[in-house]
Scaffold this motif. Sequence first.
Motif, PDB file in Angstrom:
ATOM      1  N   SER A  73       0.816  -1.217   0.000  1.00  0.00           N
ATOM      2  CA  SER A  73       0.000   0.000   0.000  1.00  0.00           C
ATOM      3  C   SER A  73       0.848   1.265   0.000  1.00  0.00           C
ATOM      4  N   SER A  74       2.173   1.145   0.190  1.00  0.00           N
ATOM      5  CA  SER A  74       3.020   2.347   0.189  1.00  0.00           C
ATOM      6  C   SER A  74       3.307   2.778  -1.243  1.00  0.00           C
ATOM      7  N   VAL A  75       3.343   4.081  -1.436  1.00  0.00           N
ATOM      8  CA  VAL A  75       3.567   4.667  -2.755  1.00  0.00           C
ATOM      9  C   VAL A  75       5.007   5.168  -2.822  1.00  0.00           C
ATOM     10  N   PRO A  76       5.709   4.924  -3.947  1.00  0.00           N
ATOM     11  CA  PRO A  76       7.090   5.402  -4.058  1.00  0.00           C
ATOM     12  C   PRO A  76       7.158   6.929  -4.118  1.00  0.00           C
ATOM     13  N   GLN A  77       8.263   7.462  -3.624  1.00  0.00           N
ATOM     14  CA  GLN A  77       8.512   8.909  -3.635  1.00  0.00           C
ATOM     15  C   GLN A  77       9.877   9.174  -4.254  1.00  0.00           C
ATOM     16  N   LEU A  78      10.006  10.266  -4.995  1.00  0.00           N
ATOM     17  CA  LEU A  78      11.245  10.657  -5.656  1.00  0.00           C
ATOM     18  C   LEU A  78      11.526  12.129  -5.394  1.00  0.00           C
ATOM     19  N   ALA A  79      12.811  12.482  -5.290  1.00  0.00           N
ATOM     20  CA  ALA A  79      13.197  13.892  -5.152  1.00  0.00           C
ATOM     21  C   ALA A  79      14.638  14.059  -5.615  1.00  0.00           C
ATOM     22  N   TRP A  80      14.892  15.070  -6.454  1.00  0.00           N
ATOM     23  CA  TRP A  80      16.240  15.425  -6.908  1.00  0.00           C
ATOM     24  C   TRP A  80      16.749  16.605  -6.102  1.00  0.00           C
ATOM     25  N   GLN A  81      18.055  16.663  -5.891  1.00  0.00           N
ATOM     26  CA  GLN A  81      18.691  17.813  -5.238  1.00  0.00           C
ATOM     27  C   GLN A  81      20.143  17.878  -5.688  1.00  0.00           C
ATOM     28  N   PHE A  82      20.632  19.072  -5.987  1.00  0.00           N
ATOM     29  CA  PHE A  82      22.059  19.239  -6.263  1.00  0.00           C
ATOM     30  C   PHE A  82      22.785  19.325  -4.925  1.00  0.00           C
ATOM     31  N   VAL A  83      23.845  18.513  -4.765  1.00  0.00           N
ATOM     32  CA  VAL A  83      24.536  18.381  -3.491  1.00  0.00           C
ATOM     33  C   VAL A  83      26.041  18.475  -3.715  1.00  0.00           C
ATOM     34  N   ALA A  84      26.732  19.160  -2.805  1.00  0.00           N
ATOM     35  CA  ALA A  84      28.195  19.226  -2.862  1.00  0.00           C
ATOM     36  C   ALA A  84      28.764  17.972  -2.218  1.00  0.00           C
ATOM     37  N   VAL A  85      29.524  17.200  -3.004  1.00  0.00           N
ATOM     38  CA  VAL A  85      30.174  15.981  -2.524  1.00  0.00           C
ATOM     39  C   VAL A  85      31.615  16.001  -3.032  1.00  0.00           C
ATOM     40  N   GLN A  86      32.581  16.024  -2.131  1.00  0.00           N
ATOM     41  CA  GLN A  86      34.008  16.017  -2.468  1.00  0.00           C
ATOM     42  C   GLN A  86      34.363  17.103  -3.492  1.00  0.00           C
ATOM     43  N   VAL A  89      29.690  19.572  -7.245  1.00  0.00           N
ATOM     44  CA  VAL A  89      28.253  19.671  -7.020  1.00  0.00           C
ATOM     45  C   VAL A  89      27.573  18.843  -8.105  1.00  0.00           C
ATOM     46  N   ASN A  90      26.884  17.791  -7.677  1.00  0.00           N
ATOM     47  CA  ASN A  90      26.220  16.887  -8.602  1.00  0.00           C
ATOM     48  C   ASN A  90      24.812  16.586  -8.099  1.00  0.00           C
ATOM     49  N   PRO A  91      23.931  16.146  -8.998  1.00  0.00           N
ATOM     50  CA  PRO A  91      22.582  15.811  -8.563  1.00  0.00           C
ATOM     51  C   PRO A  91      22.542  14.487  -7.807  1.00  0.00           C
ATOM     52  N   VAL A  92      21.663  14.433  -6.818  1.00  0.00           N
ATOM     53  CA  VAL A  92      21.406  13.215  -6.049  1.00  0.00           C
ATOM     54  C   VAL A  92      19.903  12.961  -6.137  1.00  0.00           C
ATOM     55  N   LEU A  93      19.562  11.708  -6.424  1.00  0.00           N
ATOM     56  CA  LEU A  93      18.165  11.302  -6.424  1.00  0.00           C
ATOM     57  C   LEU A  93      17.892  10.541  -5.134  1.00  0.00           C
ATOM     58  N   ALA A  94      16.931  11.011  -4.363  1.00  0.00           N
ATOM     59  CA  ALA A  94      16.476  10.290  -3.175  1.00  0.00           C
ATOM     60  C   ALA A  94      15.173   9.596  -3.561  1.00  0.00           C
ATOM     61  N   PHE A  95      15.105   8.307  -3.283  1.00  0.00           N
ATOM     62  CA  PHE A  95      13.878   7.583  -3.592  1.00  0.00           C
ATOM     63  C   PHE A  95      13.582   6.579  -2.483  1.00  0.00           C
ATOM     64  N   CYS A  96      12.299   6.378  -2.257  1.00  0.00           N
ATOM     65  CA  CYS A  96      11.899   5.455  -1.197  1.00  0.00           C
ATOM     66  C   CYS A  96      10.559   4.831  -1.524  1.00  0.00           C
ATOM     67  N   LYS A  97      10.361   3.685  -0.918  1.00  0.00           N
ATOM     68  CA  LYS A  97       9.066   3.013  -0.906  1.00  0.00           C
ATOM     69  C   LYS A  97       9.041   2.225   0.398  1.00  0.00           C
ATOM     70  N   HIS A 102      16.792   5.446  -0.356  1.00  0.00           N
ATOM     71  CA  HIS A 102      18.023   5.226  -1.104  1.00  0.00           C
ATOM     72  C   HIS A 102      18.463   6.551  -1.722  1.00  0.00           C
ATOM     73  N   PHE A 103      19.776   6.721  -1.872  1.00  0.00           N
ATOM     74  CA  PHE A 103      20.334   7.916  -2.500  1.00  0.00           C
ATOM     75  C   PHE A 103      21.203   7.488  -3.666  1.00  0.00           C
ATOM     76  N   LEU A 104      20.996   8.117  -4.814  1.00  0.00           N
ATOM     77  CA  LEU A 104      21.773   7.837  -6.016  1.00  0.00           C
ATOM     78  C   LEU A 104      22.506   9.106  -6.429  1.00  0.00           C
ATOM     79  N   LEU A 105      23.821   9.086  -6.347  1.00  0.00           N
ATOM     80  CA  LEU A 105      24.635  10.223  -6.780  1.00  0.00           C
ATOM     81  C   LEU A 105      24.909  10.083  -8.267  1.00  0.00           C
TER      82      LEU A 105
END
Length: 110
Positions: A73-86, A89-97, A102-105
């Motif tokens: 019954s849970s619905v997946p969620q997605l969100a992009w954000q530009f993040v400074a890593v090392q 600055v690159n986009p990171v996708l946060a996704f969950c169900k 989970h975070f994808l750089l």
Amino acid sequence: MGMRSCDSRCLFSGSKGEVCCIEPLRSPPDFRDHPITHYSLLAMASLTKILVIGLKPSLKVWMTFPYNKSDPSSVPQLAWQFVAVQKMVNPVLAFCKGDTVHFLLVSAEL
């Protein structure tokens, strides 16, 4: 001339259900020249998996990620954000169900 045409491609073959959530990578004004924005990334989620596709210069599936068993019954969620890593600055996708996030750089070095 004057005719519209389109090509279609099945991306969720064998998946249970339709796309529940779509999130394009939107770049803030400061990042309009970031190399990754030239690919027009789009994240899509069904009830069973996540897809990240690039729309430019041609349609390409960049990543697929199947979900572990979770509450149906849970619905997946997605969100992009530009993040400074090392110092980059690159986009990171946060996704969950369910109860796991989970975070994808996405690297600009392609």
